[in-house]
Design an enzyme around this catalytic site. Structure first.
Site, mmCIF file in Angstrom:
data_model
loop_
_atom_site.group_PDB
_atom_site.id
_atom_site.type_symbol
_atom_site.label_atom_id
_atom_site.label_comp_id
_atom_site.label_asym_id
_atom_site.label_seq_id
_atom_site.Cartn_x
_atom_site.Cartn_y
_atom_site.Cartn_z
ATOM 1 N N ARG A 56 -6.324 22.813 -0.788
ATOM 2 C CA ARG A 56 -5.842 23.845 -1.078
ATOM 3 C C ARG A 56 -8.153 24.928 -1.845
ATOM 4 O O ARG A 56 -7.595 25.554 -1.968
ATOM 5 C CB ARG A 56 -5.626 23.675 -2.976
ATOM 6 C CG ARG A 56 -5.445 24.594 -4.402
ATOM 7 C CD ARG A 56 -4.502 23.474 -5.500
ATOM 8 N NE ARG A 56 -5.355 22.219 -5.381
ATOM 9 C CZ ARG A 56 -4.692 21.735 -6.172
ATOM 10 N NH1 ARG A 56 -3.897 22.008 -7.403
ATOM 11 N NH2 ARG A 56 -5.561 20.586 -6.147
ATOM 12 N N LYS A 167 0.552 6.687 5.630
ATOM 13 C CA LYS A 167 0.533 5.298 4.728
ATOM 14 C C LYS A 167 0.344 6.110 3.745
ATOM 15 O O LYS A 167 -0.777 6.739 3.597
ATOM 16 C CB LYS A 167 1.082 3.934 5.244
ATOM 17 C CG LYS A 167 -0.803 3.694 4.716
ATOM 18 C CD LYS A 167 -1.009 2.267 5.027
ATOM 19 C CE LYS A 167 -1.110 1.202 4.171
ATOM 20 N NZ LYS A 167 -2.814 1.342 3.811
ATOM 21 N N HIS A 197 -2.608 2.497 11.433
ATOM 22 C CA HIS A 197 -3.411 2.197 12.291
ATOM 23 C C HIS A 197 -3.702 0.944 13.198
ATOM 24 O O HIS A 197 -4.697 1.640 14.037
ATOM 25 C CB HIS A 197 -4.935 3.304 12.118
ATOM 26 C CG HIS A 197 -5.621 2.077 10.935
ATOM 27 N ND1 HIS A 197 -5.036 1.876 9.531
ATOM 28 C CD2 HIS A 197 -6.879 1.316 10.860
ATOM 29 C CE1 HIS A 197 -5.917 0.686 9.126
ATOM 30 N NE2 HIS A 197 -7.182 0.217 9.640
ATOM 31 N N LYS A 201 -5.537 -0.066 17.246
ATOM 32 C CA LYS A 201 -7.194 -0.590 17.452
ATOM 33 C C LYS A 201 -6.629 -1.348 18.836
ATOM 34 O O LYS A 201 -5.705 -1.962 19.080
ATOM 35 C CB LYS A 201 -7.142 -2.293 16.668
ATOM 36 C CG LYS A 201 -7.603 -1.549 14.885
ATOM 37 C CD LYS A 201 -7.693 -2.655 14.520
ATOM 38 C CE LYS A 201 -8.006 -2.335 12.852
ATOM 39 N NZ LYS A 201 -9.365 -1.523 12.665
ATOM 40 N N GLU A 235 -11.241 -9.024 3.942
ATOM 41 C CA GLU A 235 -11.840 -7.607 3.689
ATOM 42 C C GLU A 235 -13.132 -8.032 2.592
ATOM 43 O O GLU A 235 -12.697 -8.722 1.506
ATOM 44 C CB GLU A 235 -11.666 -6.217 3.300
ATOM 45 C CG GLU A 235 -10.062 -5.879 4.286
ATOM 46 C CD GLU A 235 -10.132 -4.352 3.422
ATOM 47 O OE1 GLU A 235 -10.506 -2.995 3.208
ATOM 48 O OE2 GLU A 235 -8.791 -4.622 3.379
ATOM 49 N N ASP A 255 -0.274 -2.202 0.212
ATOM 50 C CA ASP A 255 -1.658 -2.070 1.089
ATOM 51 C C ASP A 255 -2.015 -2.259 2.257
ATOM 52 O O ASP A 255 -2.335 -2.014 3.161
ATOM 53 C CB ASP A 255 -3.287 -1.977 0.085
ATOM 54 C CG ASP A 255 -4.061 -1.442 0.385
ATOM 55 O OD1 ASP A 255 -3.605 0.089 0.897
ATOM 56 O OD2 ASP A 255 -5.413 -1.675 0.966
ATOM 57 N N HIS A 260 -0.014 -3.473 8.331
ATOM 58 C CA HIS A 260 -0.650 -4.275 9.454
ATOM 59 C C HIS A 260 -0.676 -5.770 9.564
ATOM 60 O O HIS A 260 -0.273 -6.113 10.422
ATOM 61 C CB HIS A 260 -2.156 -4.656 8.820
ATOM 62 C CG HIS A 260 -2.595 -2.960 7.799
ATOM 63 N ND1 HIS A 260 -2.468 -1.894 8.759
ATOM 64 C CD2 HIS A 260 -3.506 -1.958 7.080
ATOM 65 C CE1 HIS A 260 -3.177 -0.480 7.784
ATOM 66 N NE2 HIS A 260 -3.413 -1.317 6.887
ATOM 67 N N LYS A 360 -9.086 -8.571 -0.643
ATOM 68 C CA LYS A 360 -10.357 -8.149 -0.521
ATOM 69 C C LYS A 360 -11.320 -8.767 -1.079
ATOM 70 O O LYS A 360 -11.214 -9.551 -2.030
ATOM 71 C CB LYS A 360 -10.219 -6.740 -1.710
ATOM 72 C CG LYS A 360 -9.254 -5.438 -1.340
ATOM 73 C CD LYS A 360 -9.690 -4.200 -0.915
ATOM 74 C CE LYS A 360 -8.628 -2.906 -0.494
ATOM 75 N NZ LYS A 360 -8.638 -2.364 0.677
HETATM 76 C C1 BG6 Z 1 -5.545 0.376 4.982
HETATM 77 C C2 BG6 Z 1 -6.468 -0.145 3.803
HETATM 78 O O1 BG6 Z 1 -4.797 1.118 4.810
HETATM 79 O O2 BG6 Z 1 -6.094 -0.535 5.839
HETATM 80 C C3 BG6 Z 1 -7.609 0.296 3.327
HETATM 81 O O3 BG6 Z 1 -5.605 1.518 2.809
HETATM 82 C C4 BG6 Z 1 -7.589 -1.076 4.160
HETATM 83 O O4 BG6 Z 1 -7.394 -0.833 1.827
HETATM 84 C C5 BG6 Z 1 -7.604 -0.903 5.369
HETATM 85 O O5 BG6 Z 1 -9.251 -1.456 3.426
HETATM 86 C C6 BG6 Z 1 -8.498 -1.578 6.343
HETATM 87 O O6 BG6 Z 1 -8.470 -1.176 7.378
HETATM 88 P P1 BG6 Z 1 -9.614 -1.901 8.756
HETATM 89 O O7 BG6 Z 1 -9.345 -0.798 10.437
HETATM 90 O O8 BG6 Z 1 -11.083 -1.405 7.869
HETATM 91 O O9 BG6 Z 1 -9.066 -3.230 8.747
#
Ligand code: BG6
Length: 517
Positions: A56, A167, A197, A201, A235, A255, A260, A360
């Site tokens: 936008r 996502k 994602h 990797k 994380e 999340d 993942h 986290k």
């Molecule tokens: C994302 C989450 O899908 O993956 C994030 O929304 C998270 O909250 C991230 O930090 C972690 O990805 P990576 O590749 O940094 O381990």
């Protein structure tokens, strides 16, 4: 395994137009454009591949290019971006202003896109990749508007359109099914690419290469030899600024664990596919997810733990608790840590616990899968091990095979040896393979692989709808139990390995979590 893998020449993307919807967001700057730049410098992206940002906010091509230059310089892989390289790459970057929620604006947008393709010397509307880097509430609206503007080719048309969705894809089983139903009216499964994602990797892809490219490990990966498996996605960071509002509607389970962590579980537990093909691989992952047997949701405290970080000092600096993060309600009960024990109820894995955890503000950013094998049946050898003043006589340590996904990507196997000397003592040692010293290469970013695969029409590393649904089917009862529970999650100090309950989960069975180094 049959060899249906592409030859090197088949890995180059076809000439196609890439459109990023929601291009003023973080993802475009941090991941998508840097990935496209690296694909181009490595020769995987042809010259005639216009990249069009749409959002936008008013911008010119020039201002978009300048922003993207800053983004690639900051977030790209190692090495400075040379002015000449950037000048050549930037020619393919365009920006079109579009309010994604206004379906009446799409016909004009379609015409602008046609014009960009004509100028680039490409056949109009023949090959297009659309990336939905938008908030999920715009997925259906945007897809409907694209369809109404005639941009989705029909089955008989030789042109193609592929649409990548970021996502979150739903927030529970019902919403994911509803989203799939609404999008399914507009896009066919082969036009729909749902991204996780983690699957892009290098080290995650390597799970299949390691398991099915060697013959010595695979026979051991089953209930006869494996004691248990631990999957950790930890994380160190808390909630990045601006992300609190999203995170507080999501939490650790939605999340990271639902996507993942379950993807990692699927890859480490699946049966060998008959071929390295999108269908065979995803069929096998779905079977694992379907065989997942959590405990009963009403008894969730027996097999699952949720936690929330509280303020603490990390490296001498105060760190806020979750409830004090930007845009997080002060009374939030959202979990920033989730752990659970699940079983994969199939022939191979019956009775083997899989322990999953993510969170986290844990001590470090580390993702790994650790397979712990059973102890030898007889303790023939012993040694003395001391921790501080406490010394004990111990036998062999279990063999552990660890796949370190990130950082310091590696695979290690621990085993026991004789400690040199006159005494008959046993000593644990490690055999290590690490990517850095073996290949000395800058590993490609996940988004490079995934964008290239989508351009080539290879959906192996994307989630199929049934896969996503079965993952939600597994997570939803627990999410509902958590959301109807009036109690708060257990707290853990920021910078620690999670709440006490997570330790108890394993301690009950005489086990402990690994402490990734
Ligand atoms: C994302 C989450 O899908 O993956 C994030 O929304 C998270 O909250 C991230 O930090 C972690 O990805 P990576 O590749 O940094 O381990």
């Amino acid at each position: 395994m049959s060899t249906s893998l592409p030859a090197a020449s088949e890995l180059i993307a076809p000439e196609a137009t890439i459109v990023i919807f929601g291009a003023s967001g973080d993802l475009t700057a941090r991941k998508l454009v840097p990935a496209l730049f690296h694909l181009w410098t490595a020769g995987y992206l042809p010259d005639r591949c216009p990249i069009v940002g749409a959002a936008r906010r008013e911008k010119t091509d020039e201002s978009f290019r300048e922003e993207m230059f800053q983004a690639v310089s900051k977030h790209g892989r190692s090495g400075a971006v040379s002015a000449e390289q950037w000048r050549q790459f930037a020619q393919r970057l365009h920006y079109l202003t579009l309010d994604l929620s206004q379906s009446d604006d799409y016909p004009a947008f379609a015409k602008q896109l046609d014009a960009i393709e004509q100028t680039a010397g490409l056949p109009v509307a023949e090959k297009r990749l659309f990336y939905m880097a938008t908030t999920p509430d715009l997925f259906v609206l945007t897809a409907e508007a694209i369809a109404k503007a005639g941009m989705i080719p029909g089955r008989k048309n030789s042109s193609w359109l592929r649409v990548i969705f970021e996502k979150p894809f739903g927030r529970d089983l019902a919403t994911a099914q509803e989203l799939a139903r609404r999008l399914g009216r507009l896009l066919r499964e082969e036009q729909t690419y749902r991204i996780d994602h983690y699957l892009g990797k290098e080290t995650v892809q390597n799970l299949l290469f390691f398991r099915f490219g060697n013959s010595i490990f695979e026979p051991l990966l089953n209930r006869i030899h494996v004691d248990h498996v631990q999957i950790t996605v930890a994380e160190a960071q808390g909630i990045e600024s601006g992300r609190g509002a999203y995170y507080d509607t999501s939490g650790a389970m939605r999340d990271v664990l639902q996507n993942h962590v379950l993807q990692l579980l699927g890859l480490i537990a699946m049966e060998p596919p008959a071929a390295y093909s999108p269908k065979e691989i995803r069929d096998e992952k779905v079977k694992v997810l379907e065989a997942l047997a959590p405990g009963h949701p009403s008894d969730w405290r027996k097999w699952a733990v949720r936690g929330q970080y509280s303020e603490a000092e990390i490296d001498g600096k105060p760190v806020p608790g979750y409830r004090d993060e930007d845009r997080v309600p002060k009374d939030s009960n959202r979990e920033t840590f989730a752990a659970m024990e699940v079983r994969v109820d199939n022939w191979r894995w019956a009775g083997v616990p899989f322990y999953l955890r993510t969170g986290k503000r844990l001590p470090s950013r580390v993702s790994e899968i650790a397979i712990q094998f059973k102890l030898p049946p007889l303790h023939l050898f012993k040694t003395v091990e001391c921790e501080g003043d406490l010394c004990e006589l111990v036998g062999a340590r279990p063999n552990t095979l660890v796949f370190r996904i990130q950082p310091s990507e590696s695979i290690s196997l621990s085993f026991s040896t004789k400690r040199p000397g006159m005494q008959y003592q046993i000593h644990p040692v490690q055999m290590n393979f690490d990517y850095d010293s073996a290949f000395n290469l800058d590993l490609p970013e996940a988004y490079e692989r995934l964008l290239l695969d989508a351009l080539r029409g290879d959906s192996t590393l994307f989630m199929r709808n049934d896969e996503l649904e079965v993952a939600w089917r597994f997570c939803t009862p627990l999410l509902e139990a958590w959301e109807s529970d009036t109690g708060a999650p257990e707290t853990y100090a920021a910078g620690s390995w999670g709440p006490q309950g997570a330790e108890l989960l394993l301690a009950r069975a005489g086990r402990t979590w690994r402490t990734p180094q």
